[in-house]
Design an enzyme around this catalytic site. Structure first.
Site, PDB file in Angstrom:
ATOM      1  N   GLU A  38       0.697  -1.199  -0.051  1.00 55.58           N
ATOM      2  CA  GLU A  38       0.131  -0.011   0.020  1.00 55.58           C
ATOM      3  C   GLU A  38       0.895   1.127  -0.021  1.00 55.58           C
ATOM      4  O   GLU A  38       0.550   2.111  -0.785  1.00 55.58           O
ATOM      5  CB  GLU A  38      -0.894   0.095   1.380  1.00 55.58           C
ATOM      6  N   TYR A 121      -6.503   6.130   4.967  1.00 57.37           N
ATOM      7  CA  TYR A 121      -6.722   5.075   3.908  1.00 57.37           C
ATOM      8  C   TYR A 121      -5.853   3.882   4.214  1.00 57.37           C
ATOM      9  O   TYR A 121      -6.311   2.663   4.193  1.00 57.37           O
ATOM     10  CB  TYR A 121      -6.189   5.580   2.598  1.00 57.37           C
ATOM     11  N   ASP A 139      -9.605   6.444  -1.520  1.00 59.30           N
ATOM     12  CA  ASP A 139      -8.227   6.723  -2.051  1.00 59.30           C
ATOM     13  C   ASP A 139      -9.089   7.489  -3.501  1.00 59.30           C
ATOM     14  O   ASP A 139     -10.013   7.668  -3.593  1.00 59.30           O
ATOM     15  CB  ASP A 139      -7.417   5.883  -2.441  1.00 59.30           C
TER      16      ASP A 139
END
Ligand code: SF4
Length: 354
Positions: A38, A121, A139
């Site tokens: 991520e 997020y 996002d």
């Protein structure tokens, strides 16, 4: 618009099962690996991020190996990805996990969110993908999909947007299967509802999508104009002293913190070598040292998100008895590749050594 909140999740997960890419971080529920993927993907395309992810995981397969690594080495593995604070934060957060959680990745959303560099997020992504906890991700892909499907014209970078969109994302979340739902909406934004010219004719939402029915696909999501791009002027000196050269670590709170670079003078505008030599900062750096400077620099224009860097690299020769170590680190030129450097320096070195 369909009033059944499940319609959205049903459609998007159905689409996901037929279209999802097979990516290594999709085949794991290991929170460490999900976290690394991520963070790499925050500002990086999947095609480029994949290589970095594989190399990073091979060298730092778990929290402890990352926590115990030298920061220079972590930055080296990050070199070329940009936004180096991400790598420094990963390293610091791994050390945080080692000391505060006995090296075990936290399983609680608030504890994940408290890790250095982890925002809402990333915490939602880790907690839903690894632990199937019901936190909706938000996002750029999710903003775009929601603003188009539901026809939301609130600018996505306006202060009130975050709450509006995250409330909607949370309301739509399939709490029975948040991992698949979150992955589906992100993948849908990345592959189907793309920023420019999405192929709406093959979209499962074509009958419900407000942007499509109102002819707003190219207008949504709305984004407020950002401040103008800042220009910076970097004058580098690539000193050649026999087989040695000089570097300096960037330590100020600025771009590329903790990366290495050649001796640098930053100016407020483009400047030629005659004016550079006359500057006090040049005299402080090089004193009365006899230098042979090629007045024709190697020029590179480097464009970053909020700034353009106009760099001039000057080739400088000096004799072996000169000592610049009061200000710089002296290294064998052949060792340059082992120091973490910015993409700008890397570009220069690629050109220079080719
Ligand atoms: S119809 Fe077009 S704009 Fe609407 S969700 Fe599908 S791809 Fe996106």
């Amino acid at each position: 618009m369909n009033n059944n909140p499940n319609f959205f999740s049903n459609k998007i997960t159905h689409w996901f099962n037929a279209n999802a890419r097979n990516l290594p971080w999709r085949n794991t529920i290991n929170p460490y690996r999900i976290w690394i993927s991520e963070v790499i993907l925050q500002q990086t395309r999947v095609a480029q991020g994949l290589d970095y992810y594989n190399r990073f995981i091979q060298r730092f397969p778990d929290v402890i190996s990352l926590a115990e690594a030298d920061e220079n080495e972590v930055l080296k593995y990050w070199q070329g990805l940009g936004y180096y604070s991400r790598a420094r934060n990963l390293h610091a957060a791994a050390q945080q996990i080692k000391t505060q959680h006995n090296g075990i990745f936290p399983t609680d959303y608030e504890q994940v969110l408290a890790l250095r560099g982890v925002g809402e997020y990333t915490a939602a992504a880790i907690c839903s993908f690894a632990y199937n906890l019901p936190y909706a991700v938000l996002d750029g892909n999710v903003y775009r999909v929601l603003s188009r499907v539901f026809g939301i014209e609130t600018p996505i970078n306006a202060p009130k947007a975050k709450k509006e969109f995250s409330d909607l994302a949370q309301m739509l979340l399939d709490t029975e299967n948040p991992s698949e739902h979150n992955q589906a909406i992100m993948e849908f934004g990345a592959l189907q509802c793309v920023p420019v010219s999405p192929n709406c004719s093959v979209c499962p939402f074509v009958e419900q999508c407000v942007a499509f029915s109102d002819g707003m696909v190219q207008k949504l999501p709305v984004k407020l104009k950002k401040n103008s791009v800042k220009e910076r002027f970097f004058n580098y000196f690539f000193v050649q002293q026999g087989d040695y050269t000089y570097l300096k670590k960037r330590e100020a709170k600025d771009i590329w913190k903790n990366l290495y670079e050649f001796p640098l003078i930053e100016t407020t505008e483009k400047i030629d070598i005659g004016d550079l030599i006359g500057k006090d900062v040049f005299k402080t750096m090089f004193g009365d040292t006899k230098l042979q400077i090629d007045g024709q620099p190697f020029v590179v224009k480097h464009v970053l998100t909020h700034r353009v860097i106009h760099a001039a690299f000057y080739m400088v020769k000096t004799t072996e008895n000169v000592d610049l170590t009061a200000h710089f680190l002296k290294i064998p030129t052949s060792d340059l590749h082992s120091y973490p450097v910015s993409r700008l320096i890397e570009l220069f070195l690629e050109k220079y050594f080719s």
